[in-house]
Design an enzyme around this catalytic site. Structure first.
Site, PDB file in Angstrom:
ATOM      1  N   LEU A  25       0.819  -1.213   0.000  1.00 21.28           N
ATOM      2  CA  LEU A  25       0.000   0.000   0.000  1.00 21.28           C
ATOM      3  C   LEU A  25       0.852   1.262   0.000  1.00 21.28           C
ATOM      4  CD1 LEU A  25      -2.797   1.284   0.148  1.00 21.28           C
ATOM      5  CD2 LEU A  25      -2.672   1.119   2.641  1.00 21.28           C
TER       6      LEU A  25
ATOM      7  N   GLN B 120       2.086   1.783  -3.471  1.00 21.60           N
ATOM      8  CA  GLN B 120       1.077   2.153  -4.472  1.00 21.60           C
ATOM      9  C   GLN B 120       0.651   3.613  -4.329  1.00 21.60           C
ATOM     10  OE1 GLN B 120      -2.260  -0.525  -4.866  1.00 21.60           O
ATOM     11  NE2 GLN B 120      -1.040  -2.285  -4.187  1.00 21.60           N
ATOM     12  N   CYS B 121       0.630   4.129  -3.108  1.00 21.53           N
ATOM     13  CA  CYS B 121       0.189   5.507  -2.868  1.00 21.53           C
ATOM     14  C   CYS B 121       1.387   6.460  -2.925  1.00 21.53           C
ATOM     15  CB  CYS B 121      -0.477   5.622  -1.496  1.00 21.53           C
ATOM     16  SG  CYS B 121      -1.949   4.588  -1.314  1.00 21.53           S
ATOM     17  N   THR B 122       1.081   7.717  -3.240  1.00 26.38           N
ATOM     18  CA  THR B 122       2.115   8.746  -3.190  1.00 26.38           C
ATOM     19  C   THR B 122       2.246   9.217  -1.756  1.00 26.38           C
ATOM     20  OG1 THR B 122       1.556   9.439  -5.431  1.00 26.38           O
ATOM     21  CG2 THR B 122       2.847  10.962  -4.101  1.00 26.38           C
ATOM     22  N   VAL B 123       3.276   8.713  -1.083  1.00 24.23           N
ATOM     23  CA  VAL B 123       3.528   9.093   0.303  1.00 24.23           C
ATOM     24  C   VAL B 123       4.596  10.181   0.293  1.00 24.23           C
ATOM     25  CG1 VAL B 123       4.240   8.311   2.585  1.00 24.23           C
ATOM     26  CG2 VAL B 123       2.955   6.773   1.073  1.00 24.23           C
TER      27      VAL B 123
END
Length: 677
Positions: free
Chosen positions: A542, A545-548
């Site tokens: 996760l 997949q996300c722009t952190v």
């Protein structure tokens, strides 16, 4: 003058009606009192206006209401007469219409309050005499009836009486004069003041009208009073319409008018005489008026005005050569309505851009309203609303003058097959057609999506259509903001570096390979890659997949993306402008706003930015001649092959596969040489 009935030789006196004059401050104060004090209360409210007898010729007789109208103890402006009245304020437009002239009508429905549309209807009540008032002597100027000495005496006596009574002006007064003196007094002193008069008396009225042949509205009720009280004692009344004008520092009352009327006899009656006085609307009919004050009262419009003011003040002195029209008229397409898209849109609004379109295929889940400031707080908590529509709706609410639209659609991507069925294939075709139409109808395309592969299709379409592309991408504490190279118009040869077009001498200026690179030679987001884009979300956790990213990064990158667009638009050559690099920071800037870089790469961990420049890659999987030629010849058929194939399809087409093989062969030879040694 019309003939008076029953008196063929006498003319009928006519009056100039009041014209309502409402200051913007009145509506501001009414709005605040309605929201905070009156609420649903429709009870009548006392208000106070004023009228003036010193207006220039040609102006109507105005009765003015301003912000102080609701304060009955507020002082009346100097040299003005107070006019006390009643405000009837209804809660709905239907109640306003149903009043049918029995109420004084003010501000309309709650919905119109939000729009700052005010419906109102003024009544200036005037009692009617049973018959018209005949004129014995028609109106003449005061300077034709009084000598200069008498005019000065009248002026002095009137001022002294006002001072004695402690009022700025007297609406009605009594006058007695001869060749040597002029006296004035209050109406209540009538018996003592005129005890020696037997045939005619003179009354004065503070007259807001400036017509030479007609008195103003305030005289009507005074004549009704005179007819009731004095008609049995006097056959006629001389009327002095007192007009007091100051122009260029010189006071003048000589334009006041004097005339004589015959008083009709009126028997006492307990019934109230018939009254008139409803003001006509702008069309001359009997009906209410409406004033739209959204431009100066609506907080949203005021926010727009503040933006415009900031931009206009920039042009005064700081950047006098700034061409705002190029920025304001730019049609911007934002692909991605998440954290980056929201922040880009807010900065675009700061520059006054009026046409913004959002495209996104995701719904709001739980969102941070600080990072994504264009979503309603409730939408952030509840979720479910498409991001593009939520951003467009919110932007339209904040800035009603903006043409904001949202499209909830998917963007087909390399490595994400669309050939599962005829339905999915046809949907992909429709998505591509819509994206092509959107890019064609906009001037600037912002790539603000989460994944690398989602940027490929719009990059190809925009390159083919010669549209300016601004790309922004985030890491955890790094970002890149860049403009894509803008291909030359097709009639001039649109190819990349290997297309064989002649290079102008200006293109070769500079001592290094990366100096003075014109816009058509600049690379795109994919030009620095040696692998084609594919499914970057497969087998990712996760957090992968996300722009952190650090919370402030999107705001920084979003703002820089817009500022880069503005700088490009300010350059005379637009997207074809030579790219500025870090080495140019100390040189003369090419535009009034400074440098026009190709890329801005930021490193938040060390609070540093660099401005690299890179050439277009002849094997680029997005903007190379081979890819654009295939797209322009085959259209969706070519795109479908890219979507449904692995990354090797684009690599084979552009020559990257061969490049990989040659590189591996070179490495093998290097190893062989080492073994030989």
């Amino acid at each position: 003058m019309a003939a008076a009935p029953g008196d063929p030789g006498l003319s009928k006196l006519q009056f100039a009606p009041f014209s309502s004059a409402l200051d913007v401050g009145f509506w501001h104060e009414l709005t605040q009192r309605k929201l905070n004090e009156y609420r649903l209360d429709e009870a009548p409210k006392d208000i106070k206006g004023y009228y003036y007898n010193g207006d220039s010729a040609g102006l109507p007789a105005r009765l003015t209401l301003e912000f102080s109208a609701f304060d009955m103890s507020a002082p009346t402006p100097a040299h003005c007469c107070p006019a006390v009245g009643t405000l009837f304020n209804t809660n709905t437009l239907e109640a306003f219409k149903a009043a049918d002239k029995k109420l004084l009508l003010e501000q309309a429905a709650d919905e119109d309050l939000k729009k700052y549309h005010f419906y109102y209807w003024f009544c200036f009540p005037a009692l009617c005499l049973p018959e018209s008032i005949p004129l014995i002597q028609g109106p003449v100027g005061l300077d034709q009836r009084f000598s200069p000495k008498q005019i000065q005496g009248l002026e002095r006596a009137y001022d002294d009486l006002c001072q004695t009574e402690g009022v700025p002006a007297l609406p009605y007064f009594l006058i007695k004069y001869d060749e040597n003196m002029v006296l004035v007094s209050l109406l209540k002193h009538y018996s003592d003041f005129f005890q020696d008069q037997r045939t005619k008396i003179t009354i004065g009225v503070y007259d807001p009208c400036n017509l030479a042949q007609h008195p103003g509205w305030p005289l009507r009720n005074l004549l009704v009073l005179a007819a009731h009280r004095w008609s049995s004692s006097f056959q006629s009344v001389e009327v002095l319409c007192f007009r007091d004008r100051t122009m260029q520092g010189v006071r003048d009352i000589a334009h006041s008018i004097v005339f004589e009327v015959k008083l009709p006899e009126m028997a006492f009656s307990p019934d109230c005489p018939k009254a008139v006085g409803w003001e006509k609307n702008q069309k001359g009919g009997m009906g209410p008026r409406m004033v739209n004050l959204s431009e100066c009262m609506d907080p949203k419009r005021l926010a727009e005005s503040s933006v415009d003011l900031n931009l206009k003040l920039m042009c005064w002195r700081l950047v006098p050569t700034l061409d705002l029209d190029k920025v304001v008229s730019a049609k911007c397409l934002l692909l991605g309505a998440g954290t980056l898209g929201c922040n880009v849109a807010r900065t675009l609004m700061g520059w006054g851009v009026r046409h913004i379109t959002f495209v996104d295929n995701a719904n709001i889940s739980y969102s941070n309203p600080v990072r994504q400031p264009l979503y309603e707080f409730e939408d952030c908590l509840a979720g479910g609303k498409p991001k593009a529509l939520a951003a467009a709706d919110r932007l339209q609410k904040i800035f009603p003058g903006v043409n904001a639209r949202g499209f909830n659609m998917s963007i087909p991507m390399p490595g994400h097959p669309v050939n599962f069925s005829s339905v999915t294939l046809e949907q992909a075709r429709r998505d591509v057609e819509q994206l092509e139409q959107l890019i064609e109808s906009h001037d600037v395309v912002f790539l603000l999506m989460d994944t690398r592969e989602s940027r490929w299709l719009p990059a190809v379409i925009a390159a083919s259509k010669r549209k300016l592309v601004i790309n922004a991408a985030l890491g955890f504490d790094t970002f890149v903001v860049m403009r894509h190279g803008l291909k030359k118009p097709k009639q001039q040869g649109a190819g990349d570096l290997c297309s064989g077009h002649l290079v102008a001498p200006a293109d070769l200026l500079g001592s290094s390979l990366f100096a003075n690179i014109p816009g058509y030679k600049l690379g795109c987001y994919f030009c620095n890659d040696v692998v084609a884009p594919g499914d970057s979300t497969r087998d990712r956790t996760l957090d992968q997949q996300c722009t952190v990213s650090r919370p402030g990064l999107a705001m920084i990158a979003g703002a820089l993306a817009v500022e880069l667009m503005v700088s490009v638009l300010q350059h005379p050559e637009g997207g074809y402008a030579i790219a500025s690099s870090s080495d140019d920071r100390m040189n003369e800037p090419p535009t009034s706003l400074g440098l026009v870089p190709h890329q801005i790469r930021g490193f938040l961990s060390r609070f540093d930015n660099v401005l690299p420049v890179s050439l277009a890659f002849d094997k680029c999987t997005a903007c190379s001649a081979k890819v654009l030629d295939q797209y322009e010849r085959e259209g969706f058929n070519f795109l479908a092959k890219v979507f449904n194939s692995s990354h090797s399809f684009l690599e084979d087409l552009t020559g990257l596969t061969l490049l990989h093989q040659e590189t591996q062969a070179a490495e093998i030879w290097d190893m062989s040489d080492d073994e030989t040694v």
